[in-house]
Scaffold this active site. Structure first.
Site, short mmCIF file in Angstrom:
data_model
loop_
_atom_site.label_atom_id
_atom_site.label_comp_id
_atom_site.label_asym_id
_atom_site.label_seq_id
_atom_site.Cartn_x
_atom_site.Cartn_y
_atom_site.Cartn_z
N TYR A 262 -14.89 -21.05 -19.30
CA TYR A 262 -15.34 -22.39 -19.67
C TYR A 262 -14.14 -23.34 -19.60
O TYR A 262 -13.10 -23.07 -20.18
CB TYR A 262 -15.93 -22.39 -21.09
CG TYR A 262 -16.37 -23.78 -21.51
CD1 TYR A 262 -17.46 -24.38 -20.89
CD2 TYR A 262 -15.70 -24.49 -22.50
CE1 TYR A 262 -17.87 -25.67 -21.24
CE2 TYR A 262 -16.10 -25.78 -22.86
CZ TYR A 262 -17.18 -26.35 -22.22
OH TYR A 262 -17.58 -27.63 -22.56
N ASP B 46 -5.45 -22.96 -17.76
CA ASP B 46 -6.13 -23.66 -18.85
C ASP B 46 -5.54 -23.18 -20.18
O ASP B 46 -5.83 -22.08 -20.63
CB ASP B 46 -7.64 -23.38 -18.76
CG ASP B 46 -8.43 -24.14 -19.80
OD1 ASP B 46 -7.87 -24.48 -20.85
OD2 ASP B 46 -9.64 -24.38 -19.58
N LYS C 111 -7.22 -29.93 -27.59
CA LYS C 111 -7.32 -29.37 -28.95
C LYS C 111 -6.12 -29.76 -29.82
O LYS C 111 -6.02 -30.89 -30.24
CB LYS C 111 -7.47 -27.85 -28.88
CG LYS C 111 -8.58 -27.39 -27.92
CD LYS C 111 -9.87 -27.11 -28.60
CE LYS C 111 -10.86 -26.47 -27.65
NZ LYS C 111 -12.20 -26.40 -28.17
C1 LIG Z 1 -10.74 -23.04 -22.47
C2 LIG Z 1 -11.33 -24.42 -22.60
N1 LIG Z 1 -11.13 -25.33 -21.62
C3 LIG Z 1 -11.64 -26.57 -21.69
C4 LIG Z 1 -12.38 -26.97 -22.78
C5 LIG Z 1 -12.96 -28.36 -22.83
O1 LIG Z 1 -12.29 -29.12 -23.79
P1 LIG Z 1 -13.04 -30.36 -24.48
O2 LIG Z 1 -14.13 -29.80 -25.33
O3 LIG Z 1 -11.95 -31.05 -25.27
O4 LIG Z 1 -13.55 -31.22 -23.38
C6 LIG Z 1 -12.61 -26.07 -23.82
C7 LIG Z 1 -13.41 -26.47 -25.00
O5 LIG Z 1 -13.71 -25.71 -25.88
C8 LIG Z 1 -12.08 -24.76 -23.72
O6 LIG Z 1 -12.31 -23.85 -24.68
#
Ligand SMILES: Cc1ncc(COP(=O)(O)O)c(C=O)c1O
Length: 441
Positions: free
Chosen positions: A153, A252, A279
């Site tokens: 994700y 990521d 985050k």
């Molecule tokens: C691994 C990862 N990448 C990207 C995101 C997306 O971040 P955002 O919710 O701030 O758009 C998340 C969100 O939980 C995530 O867990």
């Protein structure tokens, strides 16, 4: 006779009448909830306030917060230094339509911390971070396709919401996954522009990347802090494969950045071309960032001759978020990170000992202070392994833990500890899981 789940739901309803009423009032205007992740059955708790590692709901009950705003609140709630930084910035001005200097300070702090970060840009969410990093990779390589891992994700834009949780009967062979859109309404081209890789299968990754290298802008990779049990060797293999085939690696770090000063990439000893953050670096405010190699990032340098690439946003590099994020990072010292990681290790060991003692087919997976609980034996090292876990006890366990004063992420898939916690909170959580299992398992 009512099932344990029906019993727990009934007790939950009785204990949270004000949350229920507020949920009912709000849903008339918010399509069920103000955002998808705020809903869980039978109705979500409405929280009145947070302090330290605790939350209080509107019915006056207190919880140890083991979710920490989708893992973002690494310092818990009401950290004095963060609040002082926010107040100071707000006195100067909330948003001034111009740089205030604080964004350069946090940029320098991030680049000092992460070896591979030569330049950085700020956005408002992790979603925007991966969006702009991918656009940069496409702009640089002039290639249209991206590769990502099945089950990974990376936010809620079309390019990455492919094969996040695909139904197994449509997902193709485990070592050659098919690209499937995750949500309705996505561009039909999103899935055809994505190449899907399997976690923890370096041979398949090698084969698929080799076959598509000439059309790939990047491989987007999250070693899945707290969710999948991906081994560092696999992360290093992904770096080697992408380098060997001349494909950019975007890492990521949006969840993993709490595990070490230099990020998960430092723990795993890999050097991505670009990395995405979010985050914790906003100290609880909306934020995202991406950065990496100067020769790539400088394509966005609009103080020089135009390269045709551009990145900006009304609230990007918001001064209050930057101030809160900088204060958070300054509190996130090696000692604090060690403390968080030690709490995570304690939790994992004790939970796994509990599951073994009770002969329950379950396990805690933990990356630093981010953790998940799964009902399965054997390593959860790929999306297919995750999909095969038993989900029936998740909702009862979640509700029982709430009843006992522990608020975890719904689904138990992405939970996180915070710095104000200590061993007592961990031991309490483990005891509560034990009590819950006695009722539900
Ligand atoms: C691994 C990862 N990448 C990207 C995101 C997306 O971040 P955002 O919710 O701030 O758009 C998340 C969100 O939980 C995530 O867990």
């Amino acid at each position: 006779m009512p099932t344990p789940l029906a019993d727990l739901q009934e007790r939950y309803r009785c204990a949270s009448p004000r949350s229920r009423a507020l949920f009912e009032q709000g849903r008339a205007y918010t399509a069920g909830a103000a955002k998808g992740a705020y809903y869980y059955p039978p109705h979500p708790l409405t929280m009145a306030r947070g302090q330290g590692c605790f939350l209080w709901d509107v019915d006056g009950r207190r919880y140890v917060d083991c979710a920490n705003h989708h893992t973002a609140q690494v310092l818990g709630h009401g950290n004095e230094r963060v609040e002082a930084a926010v107040r100071e910035q707000m006195q100067k001005g909330i948003a001034l339509g111009a740089p205030t200097g604080i964004e350069s300070e946090i940029a320098r702090e991030m680049c000092d911390r992460v070896d591979t970060l030569e330049r950085i840009r700020f956005v408002n969410s992790g979603t925007e971070a991966t969006l702009h990093a991918i656009r940069l990779a496409r702009g640089y390589t002039k290639h249209g396709k991206i590769a990502k891992f099945e089950g990974g994700y990376h936010g809620s834009h079309d390019a990455v919401e492919v094969s996040v949780a695909p139904p197994l009967d449509q997902a193709g062979p485990a070592d050659a996954p098919v690209a499937l859109p995750t949500a309705g309404g996505m561009s039909p081209s999103a899935a055809s522009e994505a190449i899907i890789l399997p976690y923890s299968d370096p041979e398949a990754v090698e084969r698929i990347v080799a076959a598509h290298a000439s059309e790939l802008a990047c491989v987007l990779f999250d070693p899945k802090a707290g969710v999948l049990d991906i081994q560092p060797d696999f992360a290093r293999a992904v770096r080697d494969i992408t380098r060997r085939h001349g494909v950019l690696l975007i890492f990521d770090e949006i969840v993993g950045f709490r595990t070490s000063i230099g990020g998960l990439q430092e723990v795993y000893d890999i050097d991505p071309d670009l990395s995405c953050f979010g985050k914790i670096i906003g100290g609880g405010f909306p934020v995202g960032a991406f950065g990496g190699r100067a020769d790539l990032m400088d394509l966005f340098d609009n103080s020089q001759q135009s390269t045709g690439l551009f990145q900006s946003g009304t609230f990007s590099a918001h001064p209050v978020a930057m101030a809160a994020g900088l204060a958070t990072l300054s509190e996130l010292t090696p000692q604090t990170i060690d403390h968080l990681n030690a709490l995570g290790a304690r939790l994992k060991d004790q939970l796994n000992a509990l599951f073994a003692d009770r002969a329950i087919s379950a396990q805690a997976v933990c990356t630093g202070s981010v953790f998940s609980i799964y009902f399965a034996r054997g390593p959860i090292a790929s999306y297919r392994a995750l999909a095969a876990t038993d989900k029936t006890l998740i909702q009862p366990l979640f509700l029982s833990l709430i009843e006992q004063g522990y608020f975890l992420g719904p689904g138990l898939g992405m939970c996180a500890l915070s710095a104000p916690m200590d061993a007592e909170h961990i031991d309490g959580l483990v005891a509560a899981v034990g009590n819950a299992l006695a009722e539900i398992a």
